[in-house]
Design an enzyme around this catalytic site. Structure first.
Site, PDB file in Angstrom:
ATOM      1  N   TRP A   3      82.248  17.561 -38.537  1.00 16.65           N
ATOM      2  CA  TRP A   3      80.922  17.586 -37.927  1.00 16.65           C
ATOM      3  C   TRP A   3      81.036  17.900 -36.445  1.00 16.65           C
ATOM      4  O   TRP A   3      82.113  17.803 -35.860  1.00 16.65           O
ATOM      5  CB  TRP A   3      80.118  16.314 -38.209  1.00 16.65           C
ATOM      6  CG  TRP A   3      80.697  14.991 -37.771  1.00 16.65           C
ATOM      7  CD1 TRP A   3      82.003  14.688 -37.534  1.00 16.65           C
ATOM      8  CD2 TRP A   3      79.967  13.783 -37.537  1.00 16.65           C
ATOM      9  NE1 TRP A   3      82.138  13.381 -37.174  1.00 16.65           N
ATOM     10  CE2 TRP A   3      80.899  12.791 -37.165  1.00 16.65           C
ATOM     11  CE3 TRP A   3      78.623  13.427 -37.613  1.00 16.65           C
ATOM     12  CZ2 TRP A   3      80.524  11.479 -36.862  1.00 16.65           C
ATOM     13  CZ3 TRP A   3      78.264  12.110 -37.315  1.00 16.65           C
ATOM     14  CH2 TRP A   3      79.207  11.161 -36.946  1.00 16.65           C
ATOM     15  N   ASN A   4      79.890  18.306 -35.865  1.00 15.09           N
ATOM     16  CA  ASN A   4      79.846  18.720 -34.467  1.00 15.09           C
ATOM     17  C   ASN A   4      78.667  18.071 -33.768  1.00 15.09           C
ATOM     18  O   ASN A   4      77.671  17.728 -34.404  1.00 15.09           O
ATOM     19  CB  ASN A   4      79.649  20.235 -34.365  1.00 15.09           C
ATOM     20  CG  ASN A   4      80.734  21.022 -35.042  1.00 15.09           C
ATOM     21  OD1 ASN A   4      81.871  21.028 -34.601  1.00 15.09           O
ATOM     22  ND2 ASN A   4      80.379  21.695 -36.129  1.00 15.09           N
ATOM     23  N   ASP A  64      57.586  28.117 -28.716  1.00 17.92           N
ATOM     24  CA  ASP A  64      57.053  27.573 -27.462  1.00 17.92           C
ATOM     25  C   ASP A  64      55.827  26.728 -27.781  1.00 17.92           C
ATOM     26  O   ASP A  64      54.863  27.226 -28.385  1.00 17.92           O
ATOM     27  CB  ASP A  64      56.584  28.693 -26.532  1.00 17.92           C
ATOM     28  CG  ASP A  64      57.711  29.519 -25.932  1.00 17.92           C
ATOM     29  OD1 ASP A  64      58.882  29.139 -26.055  1.00 17.92           O
ATOM     30  OD2 ASP A  64      57.384  30.560 -25.314  1.00 17.92           O
ATOM     31  N   HIS A  99      54.821  23.710 -22.769  1.00 19.10           N
ATOM     32  CA  HIS A  99      55.869  24.480 -22.073  1.00 19.10           C
ATOM     33  C   HIS A  99      55.346  25.056 -20.760  1.00 19.10           C
ATOM     34  O   HIS A  99      56.109  25.217 -19.815  1.00 19.10           O
ATOM     35  CB  HIS A  99      56.345  25.608 -22.986  1.00 19.10           C
ATOM     36  CG  HIS A  99      57.384  26.514 -22.398  1.00 19.10           C
ATOM     37  ND1 HIS A  99      58.455  26.060 -21.663  1.00 19.10           N
ATOM     38  CD2 HIS A  99      57.503  27.867 -22.439  1.00 19.10           C
ATOM     39  CE1 HIS A  99      59.196  27.100 -21.288  1.00 19.10           C
ATOM     40  NE2 HIS A  99      58.638  28.196 -21.726  1.00 19.10           N
TER      41      HIS A  99
END
Ligand code: MN
Length: 257
Positions: free
Chosen positions: A61-62, A75, A79
C-alpha cells in the site's frame, strides 16, 4: 426487471459503452503552473508504506500526495472567490454527479489557433444542429488538447507570454454561468480557462462566472472524441473532501452504441 437491470445488461453486452474520460494519475500527470508570486500545487506522488516486506509482509500500500486540482478533477464553487459562500466538493449533491452531456467539437479550429476561445455563437450554432443544451447537464468542449497530455510542456504550451491553450470567452463564460441550463463546463486542458485568461477582464472568467454561479468545472478530460454530440451520460465522481475546493475525479461516460 427494471431500468437498472437493463442498464447493466446493456453494459455487459456492449449496447451501452462505458468511456473513461479520466487521465491516468502519476507523477507525470501535468499540473497547473502559476507564475510568481502565486503558490503552486504539487505533482501527484506515491509514497510506499510497505510492499510484501518487513514493513508489512503480506500487503502492498501507499500514501498518496496530490493537489485537489491534479489531473482529471472537479472544481467546486468554493474554489473561486466569487463562489466562496458556495458548495465545497463534499457538499455537491450526488444526483448532480450523474448528468447528460453536450459535446461541442472545436478541435479543427484549435489546431489552427491554440488560443481559440469558445463564443456564444459557437454554442448557438451547435444548438441549431443538435437542440438545446441539456438542462442540469454538462457542456463538454472537445479541443483535441488531450493528445498533448503525456508531456507537461506540450500540455501547458507556454512561452514568454504565458500559456497558450484554448478556453472560453468572457461573454460566453458569463452566458454559460447565468443563462445556459448547464450545471458546468468540462474541458481537456489543465483548467477551464484559456491559457491567456489571466489577462482577461475579469481574469479567469470561466472560474469567476461559472463557479460564482454555483456551477462546476471538469478539467483534463480525455476521449471526448468518443462521445456523440448529444446522448452521453456523464458520471463524475470526485472524492468528498470535507471543505475541499475540488478533487481528482474518475469521470466516466455512458454511450449508447
Ligand atoms: Mn481546478
Amino acid at each position: 426487471m427494471g431500468i437498472l437491470f437493463d442498464l447493466v445488461n446493456a453494459v455487459r453486452t456492449g449496447s451501452v459503452e462505458v468511456v473513461d474520460l479520466t487521465a491516468p494519475l502519476s507523477s507525470e500527470t501535468p499540473i497547473l503552473q502559476l507564475p510568481p508570486p502565486f503558490a503552486n500545487t504539487i505533482p501527484f506522488g506515491l509514497e510506499e508504506i510497505s510492499r510484501y516486506d518487513d514493513r508489512g509482509p503480506a500487503w502492498y500500500w501507499n500514501d498518496i500526495h496530490t493537489g485537489e486540482h491534479t489531473g482529471t478533477h472537479l472544481d467546486a464553487p468554493v474554489h473561486w472567490v466569487t463562489g466562496r459562500d458556495g458548495e465545497d466538493v463534499s457538499q455537491i449533491p450526488p444526483l448532480k454527479l450523474v448528468a447528460p452531456a453536450a459535446v461541442i467539437d472545436v478541435s479543427a479550429r484549435v489546431a489552427d489557433d491554440p488560443d481559440f476561445l469558445l463564443e456564444i455563437a459557437d454554442v448557438r450554432e451547435w444548438e441549431s444542429a443538435h437542440g438545446p443544451l441539456p438542462r442540469e447537464g454538462w457542456l463538454l468542449v472537445r479541443t483535441g488538447w488531450d493528445a498533448r497530455s503525456a508531456v507537461q510542456s506540450d500540455f501547458l504550451n507556454a512561452d514568454e507570454t504565458g500559456p497558450h491553450t484554448p478556453g472560453i470567452s468572457v461573454e460566453c463564460a458569463k452566458w454559460l454561468a447565468d443563462e445556459a441550463p448547464v450545471i458546468g463546463v468540462g474541458v481537456e486542458t489543465v483548467g477551464t480557462d484559456a491559457g491567456q485568461a489571466f489577462g482577461f477582464d475579469p481574469a479567469f472568467p470561466c472560474h469567476s462566472y461559472v463557479l460564482g454561479a454555483g456551477k462546476y468545472g471538469l478539467t483534463q478530460l480525455q476521449n471526448l472524441d468518443r462521445l456523440p454530440p448529444v446522448g452521453a451520460v456523464v458520471i463524475a465522481a470526485p472524492l468528498p473532501i470535507v471543505g475541499g475546493s475540488g478533487s481528482p475525479a474518475r469521470v466516466l461516460a455512458l454511450v449508447e452504441r
